[in-house]
Design an enzyme around this catalytic site. Sequence first.
Site, PDB file in Angstrom:
ATOM      1  N   LYS A   1     -40.333  -0.917  60.675  1.00 37.29           N
ATOM      2  CA  LYS A   1     -39.566  -2.158  60.679  1.00 37.29           C
ATOM      3  C   LYS A   1     -38.550  -2.084  61.818  1.00 37.29           C
ATOM      4  O   LYS A   1     -38.172  -1.009  62.240  1.00 37.29           O
ATOM      5  CB  LYS A   1     -38.815  -2.320  59.351  1.00 37.29           C
ATOM      6  CG  LYS A   1     -39.746  -2.341  58.178  1.00 37.29           C
ATOM      7  CD  LYS A   1     -39.047  -2.513  56.861  1.00 37.29           C
ATOM      8  CE  LYS A   1     -39.949  -2.021  55.745  1.00 37.29           C
ATOM      9  NZ  LYS A   1     -41.394  -2.169  55.949  1.00 37.29           N
TER      10      LYS A   1
ATOM     11  N   HIS B   1     -47.029  -6.786  56.333  1.00 33.75           N
ATOM     12  CA  HIS B   1     -45.924  -5.853  56.118  1.00 33.75           C
ATOM     13  C   HIS B   1     -44.616  -6.507  56.567  1.00 33.75           C
ATOM     14  O   HIS B   1     -44.626  -7.365  57.450  1.00 33.75           O
ATOM     15  CB  HIS B   1     -46.151  -4.573  56.922  1.00 33.75           C
ATOM     16  CG  HIS B   1     -47.268  -3.728  56.404  1.00 33.75           C
ATOM     17  ND1 HIS B   1     -47.112  -2.868  55.337  1.00 33.75           N
ATOM     18  CD2 HIS B   1     -48.561  -3.625  56.789  1.00 33.75           C
ATOM     19  CE1 HIS B   1     -48.264  -2.255  55.100  1.00 33.75           C
ATOM     20  NE2 HIS B   1     -49.172  -2.696  55.969  1.00 33.75           N
TER      21      HIS B   1
ATOM     22  N   TYR C   1     -40.260 -10.812  55.692  1.00 31.44           N
ATOM     23  CA  TYR C   1     -41.704 -10.893  55.921  1.00 31.44           C
ATOM     24  C   TYR C   1     -42.021 -12.233  56.569  1.00 31.44           C
ATOM     25  O   TYR C   1     -41.450 -13.253  56.199  1.00 31.44           O
ATOM     26  CB  TYR C   1     -42.473 -10.845  54.596  1.00 31.44           C
ATOM     27  CG  TYR C   1     -42.280  -9.611  53.764  1.00 31.44           C
ATOM     28  CD1 TYR C   1     -41.143  -9.448  52.975  1.00 31.44           C
ATOM     29  CD2 TYR C   1     -43.245  -8.616  53.743  1.00 31.44           C
ATOM     30  CE1 TYR C   1     -40.977  -8.317  52.187  1.00 31.44           C
ATOM     31  CE2 TYR C   1     -43.091  -7.476  52.959  1.00 31.44           C
ATOM     32  CZ  TYR C   1     -41.951  -7.335  52.179  1.00 31.44           C
ATOM     33  OH  TYR C   1     -41.799  -6.222  51.408  1.00 31.44           O
TER      34      TYR C   1
END
Lengths: 258, 258
Positions: free
Chosen positions: A201, A162, A154
């Site tokens: 991600k 996020h 992060y």
Amino acid sequence: MMMQRVTGPRWKGKGFADIAAENPMSQIVKKLESSMKQSRIKAILTGSVSLLEASTELADLLNRSCIGRQIPNAEEDKHWFQLSSEETMYLQHALQSLVVVDEKGRPLNDLELWNVMKDRREAFLELYKAYVHLRGKNWVVRPGSQYGVDFVAYRHHPALVHSEYAIVVLSEGDGNGEKCSRLREWSDVQCCVRLSGSVAKKLLAFFIDRKGIDETLPSCIQRFNVEELIITRWVPEQNREECHKNDDVCNSEKVPAT
Amino acid sequence: MMMQRVTGPRWKGKGFADIAAENPMSQIVKKLESSMKQSRIKAILTGSVSLLEASTELADLLNRSCIGRQIPNAEEDKHWFQLSSEETMYLQHALQSLVVVDEKGRPLNDLELWNVMKDRREAFLELYKAYVHLRGKNWVVRPGSQYGVDFVAYRHHPALVHSEYAIVVLSEGDGNGEKCSRLREWSDVQCCVRLSGSVAKKLLAFFIDRKGIDETLPSCIQRFNVEELIITRWVPEQNREECHKNDDVCNSEKVPAT
């Protein structure tokens, strides 16, 4: 006007980027470090993790630094945290802010702790190097097992943003001809990229090269080489000529270039 | 204000992005297509490449579409172009704009040309699929041997913009348990990423899956599956918290988010 694609952090709310900018993670960790040093904080090693009892103030700093996992308990001013093996080593050896004791209360020095971790946890060397490397760059590092990876990273506290990266730590081999056992096939890589993409991600592969390095002392990790690759899917349509024009689909992903 | 990282095409001059936007590659290729169809253009197959004689008008269109390589010759109104095997197949089979003849002048139909190409060039199926796939998305595709890859891809004509991607085409195996022979080791991947990065291109790996597909007819390539991965180096420093602040190093790579 030229339009370009932008990728960046997904903040959880309006103004959260500013909150993060005003409260750099490096300073929060520095506060934690000095607070722990002053109070000579101890943690009890059990297996390859450790348990730490924290005051309300320390609990707040641990939570803000995102180090350890708070274990729910009923007492109001006593807080318990479980530290992963990387966090335990990081706080004791890298930050020199923790004294790890065994179950009999005997303190372990850095070398003893190092040997215990190496023995008890496979791939500890690579995982710890990756953890220290990322923390050193002010990334918040949390376990990634939920996503089938080693860590997630992060930009700041998970309450604000996020996680951006799903991280897989691979070893370049330890000189015995051993190969990375994961992501050996491109189909594995594709699978992992898709999975990471589906949770917004990026897949970040860390290659830790520790060939020819004496691993007796914990300081050796400074000499491990880290190579990082980002692997993402490519969507050719996002790059097509239509995107030079002013249609909405394209603009939603673009900002004017300066 | 939030700052984000931008990546995008490197245009070779001011206003070139606008020139590209006003002259979409798809339209240039369409012009080439209809011009070639009208004139029933022929190309002579030699080995796995072909030779095409072009009028000044056609030479201009070929050059603007970036198809073929012009061979220098002294005559003013006769121009010779060498077409790669992918370009030859693309013009004849995909665009239906070319008649390929053998050295005796006998025309080869699509199936005959397909069989010749498959026989004469290893990995033709994968390379051709990658070529068609990229051209179909209006990318300009040129040989990449100069950079140790299969292709390089440009957003528009190479006179306007630098190539963005260095492309390696890999096969998912043909059902005989055969594996990709390149990029088998992560060290190969790292090497290729570094090389591409040093010439300001991103490494794009194409995985062509043609398992279980009958390859008798050229139309089969529509059923080949393409998976594309972008692999780049990650520079953790570019993502550090310092970049939330207004220092010059960071800003040079950032634009304000809208």
